[in-house]
Design an enzyme around this catalytic site. Sequence first.
Site, PDB file in Angstrom:
ATOM      1  N   ASP A   1       0.820  -1.215   0.000  1.00  0.00           N
ATOM      2  CA  ASP A   1       0.000   0.000   0.000  1.00  0.00           C
ATOM      3  C   ASP A   1       0.855   1.267   0.000  1.00  0.00           C
ATOM      4  O   ASP A   1       2.074   1.214   0.178  1.00  0.00           O
ATOM      5  CB  ASP A   1      -0.973   0.000   1.196  1.00  0.00           C
ATOM      6  CG  ASP A   1      -0.330  -0.492   2.488  1.00  0.00           C
ATOM      7  OD1 ASP A   1       0.909  -0.499   2.578  1.00  0.00           O
ATOM      8  OD2 ASP A   1      -1.066  -0.864   3.417  1.00  0.00           O
TER       9      ASP A   1
ATOM     10  N   ASN B   1      -7.775  -2.177  14.149  1.00  0.00           N
ATOM     11  CA  ASN B   1      -9.169  -2.400  13.739  1.00  0.00           C
ATOM     12  C   ASN B   1      -9.323  -3.622  12.840  1.00  0.00           C
ATOM     13  O   ASN B   1     -10.372  -3.818  12.233  1.00  0.00           O
ATOM     14  CB  ASN B   1      -9.730  -1.158  13.032  1.00  0.00           C
ATOM     15  CG  ASN B   1      -8.990  -0.851  11.730  1.00  0.00           C
ATOM     16  OD1 ASN B   1      -8.051  -1.558  11.365  1.00  0.00           O
ATOM     17  ND2 ASN B   1      -9.414   0.190  11.039  1.00  0.00           N
TER      18      ASN B   1
ATOM     19  N   HIS C   1      -7.553  -4.274  10.049  1.00  0.00           N
ATOM     20  CA  HIS C   1      -7.231  -4.120   8.622  1.00  0.00           C
ATOM     21  C   HIS C   1      -5.965  -4.882   8.260  1.00  0.00           C
ATOM     22  O   HIS C   1      -5.083  -5.084   9.096  1.00  0.00           O
ATOM     23  CB  HIS C   1      -7.162  -2.640   8.204  1.00  0.00           C
ATOM     24  CG  HIS C   1      -5.956  -1.871   8.649  1.00  0.00           C
ATOM     25  ND1 HIS C   1      -5.986  -0.525   8.929  1.00  0.00           N
ATOM     26  CD2 HIS C   1      -4.653  -2.227   8.852  1.00  0.00           C
ATOM     27  CE1 HIS C   1      -4.789  -0.095   9.262  1.00  0.00           C
ATOM     28  NE2 HIS C   1      -3.962  -1.110   9.233  1.00  0.00           N
TER      29      HIS C   1
ATOM     30  N   GLU D   1      -9.737  -1.443   5.116  1.00  0.00           N
ATOM     31  CA  GLU D   1     -10.397  -1.098   6.372  1.00  0.00           C
ATOM     32  C   GLU D   1     -11.661  -1.949   6.555  1.00  0.00           C
ATOM     33  O   GLU D   1     -12.146  -2.565   5.592  1.00  0.00           O
ATOM     34  CB  GLU D   1     -10.758   0.394   6.352  1.00  0.00           C
ATOM     35  CG  GLU D   1      -9.561   1.336   6.201  1.00  0.00           C
ATOM     36  CD  GLU D   1      -8.716   1.484   7.464  1.00  0.00           C
ATOM     37  OE1 GLU D   1      -8.610   0.540   8.261  1.00  0.00           O
ATOM     38  OE2 GLU D   1      -8.149   2.589   7.658  1.00  0.00           O
TER      39      GLU D   1
HETATM   40  C1  F6R Z   1       1.295  -1.366   6.084  1.00  0.00           C
HETATM   41  C2  F6R Z   1       0.070  -2.134   6.238  1.00  0.00           C
HETATM   42  C3  F6R Z   1      -0.761  -2.040   7.470  1.00  0.00           C
HETATM   43  C4  F6R Z   1       0.067  -2.262   8.732  1.00  0.00           C
HETATM   44  C5  F6R Z   1      -0.794  -2.151   9.977  1.00  0.00           C
HETATM   45  C6  F6R Z   1       0.014  -2.355  11.240  1.00  0.00           C
HETATM   46  O1  F6R Z   1       1.874  -1.635   4.830  1.00  0.00           O
HETATM   47  O2  F6R Z   1      -0.266  -2.828   5.344  1.00  0.00           O
HETATM   48  O3  F6R Z   1      -1.783  -3.004   7.406  1.00  0.00           O
HETATM   49  O4  F6R Z   1       0.659  -3.530   8.656  1.00  0.00           O
HETATM   50  O5  F6R Z   1      -1.402  -0.903  10.007  1.00  0.00           O
HETATM   51  O6  F6R Z   1       0.955  -1.340  11.358  1.00  0.00           O
HETATM   52  P1  F6R Z   1       2.116  -1.451  12.444  1.00  0.00           P
HETATM   53  O7  F6R Z   1       2.936  -2.628  12.048  1.00  0.00           O
HETATM   54  O8  F6R Z   1       2.887  -0.184  12.314  1.00  0.00           O
HETATM   55  O9  F6R Z   1       1.445  -1.637  13.750  1.00  0.00           O
END
Ligand code: F6R
Length: 260
Positions: free
Chosen positions: A67, A136, A138, A143
């Site tokens: 992403d 959440n 995701h 989301e």
């Molecule tokens: C980032 C991504 C998100 C993160 C998630 C957790 O490329 O795909 O799904 O993996 O928001 O983020 P952290 O690891 O910073 O807690």
Amino acid sequence: MEVIICANEQQVGRIAASRIADSLGRRESPVMGLATGSSPLGTYAALKERVDDGTLDLGRAQFFALDEYWGLSSDHPNSYAETIRATFTEPLGIDPARVHVPSGDADDVDAACDAYEQAISAAGGIDVQILGIGSNGHIGFNEPGSSFTSRTRMKTLTARTRADNARFFGPDFVPTHCVTQGLGTIMGAGRLVLTALGAAKADAIAAAVEGPVSAMCPASILQFHRYATVVVDEAAGAKLQLKDYYRDSFALLPSSRRPH
Ligand code: F6R
């Protein structure tokens, strides 16, 4: 689903890297899906150790990030393109030409998303996708409410994700939109390896692994993947009901399946 509960972040990274290396080792020109954020950093460190000691060759591999924030150019310091460069591409000595990140500022976002999907297909599909999980539920930036069949597209970030990620930005500015691989894209990977660390992820991990499969927790779609591995530390795994079973399963793994 394989669920492994680890003592600490370093062990999470080592075990995730072992599963990833097993998946990549099978193909001549392997393709890895990359995640950003804090969760995969231990995995990247463990992959670097393997590259440095010669047990993992990524010289012919291609890489696709999950992403990107919308509205950030690839050289913006908080862009995921820049984060991937600093945390993965440079430390592991990867040729940047082999690392693809969705565009955050394309003139035609839909065309750019279609082209990203086509590039993944042209590379032969993703062999192993690294994932983190949002508080959440995701994965990528899919989301709650995301379609299980979605492909790479623009999404609006939830207020919770923007608050979680505010630590990377100044207080005044967190992007409102992103471009993300879809849940259908992610499910097309040959293997999924999701890591999670810390108590803030405990509810999301319990919902993803043991809750109903629901768009309200996008990560719960992993229950439908044939080869999904979830590697968590004690705090992130604290709310799992079947903890003892996961520990037994890991302790009783035949030697051919033990992480190495
Ligand atoms: C980032 C991504 C998100 C993160 C998630 C957790 O490329 O795909 O799904 O993996 O928001 O983020 P952290 O690891 O910073 O807690």
